[in-house]
Design a protein around this motif. Structure first.
Motif, PDB file in Angstrom:
ATOM      1  N   ARG A 247      39.342  29.303  50.082  1.00 15.13           N
ATOM      2  CA  ARG A 247      38.265  27.866  50.110  1.00 15.13           C
ATOM      3  C   ARG A 247      39.006  26.930  50.918  1.00 15.13           C
ATOM      4  O   ARG A 247      38.295  25.581  51.296  1.00 15.13           O
ATOM      5  N   ASN A 248      39.435  26.564  51.494  1.00 16.13           N
ATOM      6  CA  ASN A 248      40.353  25.631  52.564  1.00 16.13           C
ATOM      7  C   ASN A 248      39.655  24.319  52.077  1.00 16.13           C
ATOM      8  O   ASN A 248      39.524  23.599  51.888  1.00 16.13           O
ATOM      9  N   LEU A 249      40.796  24.392  50.974  1.00 17.19           N
ATOM     10  CA  LEU A 249      41.165  23.234  49.418  1.00 17.19           C
ATOM     11  C   LEU A 249      42.333  22.533  49.673  1.00 17.19           C
ATOM     12  O   LEU A 249      42.946  23.064  50.002  1.00 17.19           O
ATOM     13  N   SER A 250      42.288  21.352  49.262  1.00 15.77           N
ATOM     14  CA  SER A 250      43.608  20.556  49.205  1.00 15.77           C
ATOM     15  C   SER A 250      43.608  19.885  47.821  1.00 15.77           C
ATOM     16  O   SER A 250      42.868  19.642  46.781  1.00 15.77           O
ATOM     17  N   VAL A 251      45.221  20.115  47.294  1.00 15.07           N
ATOM     18  CA  VAL A 251      44.943  19.560  46.086  1.00 15.07           C
ATOM     19  C   VAL A 251      45.843  18.271  46.188  1.00 15.07           C
ATOM     20  O   VAL A 251      47.080  18.263  46.553  1.00 15.07           O
ATOM     21  N   ASN A 252      45.771  17.112  45.513  1.00 14.28           N
ATOM     22  CA  ASN A 252      46.592  15.677  45.259  1.00 14.28           C
ATOM     23  C   ASN A 252      46.527  15.309  44.794  1.00 14.28           C
ATOM     24  O   ASN A 252      46.051  15.260  43.551  1.00 14.28           O
ATOM     25  N   VAL A 253      48.256  14.833  44.210  1.00 17.98           N
ATOM     26  CA  VAL A 253      48.139  14.940  42.372  1.00 17.98           C
ATOM     27  C   VAL A 253      49.217  13.310  42.712  1.00 17.98           C
ATOM     28  O   VAL A 253      50.154  13.527  43.854  1.00 17.98           O
ATOM     29  N   SER A 254      49.155  12.335  42.249  1.00 14.20           N
ATOM     30  CA  SER A 254      49.213  10.689  42.214  1.00 14.20           C
ATOM     31  C   SER A 254      49.644  10.488  40.618  1.00 14.20           C
ATOM     32  O   SER A 254      49.290  10.856  39.715  1.00 14.20           O
ATOM     33  N   ILE A 255      50.243   9.818  40.741  1.00 12.43           N
ATOM     34  CA  ILE A 255      50.454   9.057  39.117  1.00 12.43           C
ATOM     35  C   ILE A 255      50.490   7.110  39.530  1.00 12.43           C
ATOM     36  O   ILE A 255      50.982   6.576  40.277  1.00 12.43           O
ATOM     37  N   LYS A 256      49.820   6.887  39.297  1.00 14.15           N
ATOM     38  CA  LYS A 256      49.025   5.622  38.965  1.00 14.15           C
ATOM     39  C   LYS A 256      48.450   5.548  40.220  1.00 14.15           C
ATOM     40  O   LYS A 256      48.996   4.275  41.181  1.00 14.15           O
ATOM     41  N   GLY A 257      47.720   6.333  41.217  1.00 10.90           N
ATOM     42  CA  GLY A 257      47.558   6.022  42.449  1.00 10.90           C
ATOM     43  C   GLY A 257      48.523   6.082  43.345  1.00 10.90           C
ATOM     44  O   GLY A 257      48.387   5.810  44.667  1.00 10.90           O
ATOM     45  N   ILE A 258      49.154   6.485  43.039  1.00 10.22           N
ATOM     46  CA  ILE A 258      50.393   6.719  44.227  1.00 10.22           C
ATOM     47  C   ILE A 258      51.177   8.205  44.068  1.00 10.22           C
ATOM     48  O   ILE A 258      51.619   8.765  43.503  1.00 10.22           O
ATOM     49  N   PRO A 259      50.809   9.235  45.810  1.00  8.83           N
ATOM     50  CA  PRO A 259      50.707  10.157  45.454  1.00  8.83           C
ATOM     51  C   PRO A 259      52.411  10.123  45.582  1.00  8.83           C
ATOM     52  O   PRO A 259      53.692   9.602  45.495  1.00  8.83           O
ATOM     53  N   VAL A 260      52.739  11.627  44.430  1.00  9.44           N
ATOM     54  CA  VAL A 260      53.786  12.038  43.803  1.00  9.44           C
ATOM     55  C   VAL A 260      55.000  12.514  44.760  1.00  9.44           C
ATOM     56  O   VAL A 260      54.745  12.451  45.774  1.00  9.44           O
ATOM     57  N   ASP A 261      55.888  12.041  44.540  1.00  8.03           N
ATOM     58  CA  ASP A 261      57.389  12.325  45.641  1.00  8.03           C
ATOM     59  C   ASP A 261      58.252  13.615  44.785  1.00  8.03           C
ATOM     60  O   ASP A 261      58.082  13.941  43.563  1.00  8.03           O
ATOM     61  N   LYS A 262      58.743  14.324  44.751  1.00  2.74           N
ATOM     62  CA  LYS A 262      59.351  15.378  44.636  1.00  2.74           C
ATOM     63  C   LYS A 262      60.578  15.564  43.001  1.00  2.74           C
ATOM     64  O   LYS A 262      60.790  15.793  42.472  1.00  2.74           O
ATOM     65  N   ASN A 263      60.749  13.348  43.368  1.00  2.00           N
ATOM     66  CA  ASN A 263      62.127  12.844  42.276  1.00  2.00           C
ATOM     67  C   ASN A 263      61.193  12.140  41.447  1.00  2.00           C
ATOM     68  O   ASN A 263      61.888  11.837  40.103  1.00  2.00           O
ATOM     69  N   ASP A 264      59.988  12.250  40.875  1.00  2.00           N
ATOM     70  CA  ASP A 264      58.919  11.939  39.933  1.00  2.00           C
ATOM     71  C   ASP A 264      58.666  13.063  38.105  1.00  2.00           C
ATOM     72  O   ASP A 264      58.909  13.679  38.895  1.00  2.00           O
ATOM     73  N   ILE A 265      58.787  11.509  38.045  1.00  2.00           N
ATOM     74  CA  ILE A 265      58.485  12.919  36.539  1.00  2.00           C
ATOM     75  C   ILE A 265      57.162  12.333  35.500  1.00  2.00           C
ATOM     76  O   ILE A 265      57.266  11.089  35.525  1.00  2.00           O
ATOM     77  N   PHE A 266      56.541  12.871  35.115  1.00  4.86           N
ATOM     78  CA  PHE A 266      55.832  12.190  34.031  1.00  4.86           C
ATOM     79  C   PHE A 266      55.710  13.323  33.158  1.00  4.86           C
ATOM     80  O   PHE A 266      55.493  13.904  32.718  1.00  4.86           O
ATOM     81  N   THR A 267      55.762  12.776  31.290  1.00  3.27           N
ATOM     82  CA  THR A 267      56.267  13.225  30.505  1.00  3.27           C
ATOM     83  C   THR A 267      55.552  13.097  29.433  1.00  3.27           C
ATOM     84  O   THR A 267      54.724  11.906  29.319  1.00  3.27           O
ATOM     85  N   VAL A 268      55.070  14.318  28.546  1.00  3.13           N
ATOM     86  CA  VAL A 268      54.240  13.674  27.191  1.00  3.13           C
ATOM     87  C   VAL A 268      54.702  14.054  25.947  1.00  3.13           C
ATOM     88  O   VAL A 268      56.066  15.056  26.224  1.00  3.13           O
ATOM     89  N   GLN A 269      54.357  14.056  24.756  1.00  4.56           N
ATOM     90  CA  GLN A 269      55.061  14.582  23.872  1.00  4.56           C
ATOM     91  C   GLN A 269      53.850  16.064  23.343  1.00  4.56           C
ATOM     92  O   GLN A 269      53.167  15.516  23.448  1.00  4.56           O
ATOM     93  N   GLY A 270      54.832  17.216  23.884  1.00 11.08           N
ATOM     94  CA  GLY A 270      53.417  18.288  23.436  1.00 11.08           C
ATOM     95  C   GLY A 270      54.356  19.901  23.729  1.00 11.08           C
ATOM     96  O   GLY A 270      55.742  20.036  23.160  1.00 11.08           O
ATOM     97  N   ASP A 271      53.843  20.780  24.301  1.00  9.79           N
ATOM     98  CA  ASP A 271      54.138  22.234  24.313  1.00  9.79           C
ATOM     99  C   ASP A 271      54.253  22.634  25.334  1.00  9.79           C
ATOM    100  O   ASP A 271      53.275  22.811  26.041  1.00  9.79           O
ATOM    101  N   GLU A 272      54.642  22.754  26.482  1.00  5.71           N
ATOM    102  CA  GLU A 272      55.347  22.592  27.575  1.00  5.71           C
ATOM    103  C   GLU A 272      54.392  24.551  28.530  1.00  5.71           C
ATOM    104  O   GLU A 272      53.176  24.645  29.143  1.00  5.71           O
TER     105      GLU A 272
END
Length: 374
Positions: A247-272
């Motif tokens: 579909r010629n799409l792109s996917v952007n992932v960001s944390i608080k407006g900043i593109p993610v880095d490979k070393n970033d983490i973003f955790t929640v309390q949940g079930d994987e």
């Protein structure tokens, strides 16, 4: 029941009183009589049972109170309405009769209009109660049938899941066995890895179907743990890369407006596994709903008490499903859609003590936001 099919028993030791009541009721109902308490009990048991009993209190031998007591203590006759007909006018006399189970009290000398009205009203009430009881019995039978059907469905689904899992385990296991060979090309390894991943995805779907059933009934054993959502999201992006390419799409992932880095983490309390299933459904929906050539944004943020995951695409949710977007089996314009994706996402979010919402407009596209405990 037709009026002439209604059977009324008149009990009195005075022939004059019997004749008066028979004259009042015989034009509309079938009447039978008894002159004392013993005869009243015998005639009551004659099939068909009376639909209503007019009972004198003061009679030689067994009085009306004792007749009423015996009628109400017998399961075969306890439901028959009893109206006392008596010259006794003291409050305590009336109270005693009502406490024994009589439904009304008419004093002598009787008034024909009052007798007809009271009899008509109590017969109508008896008929209504019988209809309610019949409906209750039907509902009880239907409920038993539904419970049995649900049990059979669960048995079939359990057997089906078992029958699917057996060959699926062979698919996963054999692909892993083949990957152990040292003479495979990179393309062959990628193909086997794709087979393995597909097998695990199917296995997860099977397991999730059991979990959804428990979630719907509020019995899912949720045990929260720390989940790094970035690892989950990256896995989903890899799995959907072919859809993105087509579909010629792109996917952007960001944390608080900043593109993610490979070393970033973003955790929640949940079930994987639950987080994976929820986000996989929502991200795939966004990819399928987005106009071609656009960008899907996955925005990670937080407020004071929750982690926020927002999935945005430029598509617009059809008007006909906006109000019930998260309901079961709701879908629009998708030939292969089942309507379970958003429903399961909502159920999973709530099971993890979170919530989910959606906004959509022609100018902004569609935002689906999940709030989960940090």
């Amino acid at each position: 029941m037709k009026p002439d099919e209604i059977k009324i028993l008149i009990v009195d030791d005075e022939r004059y009183n019997i004749n008066v009541l028979v004259d009042i009721l015989k034009p509309d109902y079938r009447t039978i009589v008894a002159k004392n308490g013993e005869e009243a009990l015998k005639r009551t048991m004659t099939a068909p049972l009376p639909d209503l009993i007019l009972l004198d209190i003061m009679m030689p031998g067994m009085d009306g109170y004792e007749v009423c007591r015996q009628l109400k203590s017998d399961p075969k006759t306890c439901f028959i309405p009893v109206i006392f007909i008596t010259a006794m006018t003291e409050t305590e006399d009336e109270t005693k009769g009502l406490e024994l189970g009589a439904i009304d009290y008419i004093t002598k000398p009787v008034s024909p209009p009052i007798v007809r009205a009271r009899v008509k009203n109590h017969l109508a009430l008896k008929l209504a109660l019988e209809k309610i009881e019949t409906q209750k019995e039907k509902l009880d039978e239907q409920n038993k049938a539904l419970i049995e059907a649900a049990r059979l469905r669960e048995d079939v689904e359990r057997i089906t899941r078992h029958d699917i899992k057996t060959p699926l385990n062979a698919v996963i296991g054999f692909s892993q066995f083949l990957m152990m060979a040292d003479n495979l090309t990179d393309a062959q390894l990628d193909g086997l890895k794709t087979i393995e991943d597909a097998g695990y995805r199917i296995l997860n779907i099977i397991n999730l179907s059991v979990d959804l059933f428990k979630m719907e009934r509020g019995i899912y054993p949720f045990t929260p743990a720390i989940v790094n959502l970035l690892l989950v999201i990256n896995k989903i992006i890899i799995e959907t890369r072919e859809l993105v390419r087509l579909r010629n799409l792109s996917v952007n992932v960001s944390i608080k407006g900043i593109p993610v880095d490979k070393n970033d983490i973003f955790t929640v309390q949940g079930d994987e596994l639950l987080c994976y299933s929820m986000l996989a459904n929502l991200i795939k929906n966004a990819l399928e709903a987005s106009p071609e050539g656009e960008t899907i944004s996955i925005i990670l943020d937080e407020d004071e008490d929750a982690a926020l995951i927002t999935i945005h695409n430029k598509g617009v949710v059809p008007v006909d499903i906006r109000e019930n977007f998260f309901d079961i089996y709701v879908t629009s314009g998708k030939e292969t859609g089942t309507g379970l994706g958003t429903y399961s996402a909502k159920l999973i979010a709530e099971t993890q003590n979170g919530r989910i919402s959606m906004t959509t407009s022609e100018t902004e596209g569609t935002y689906v936001t999940i709030k989960l405990p940090k």
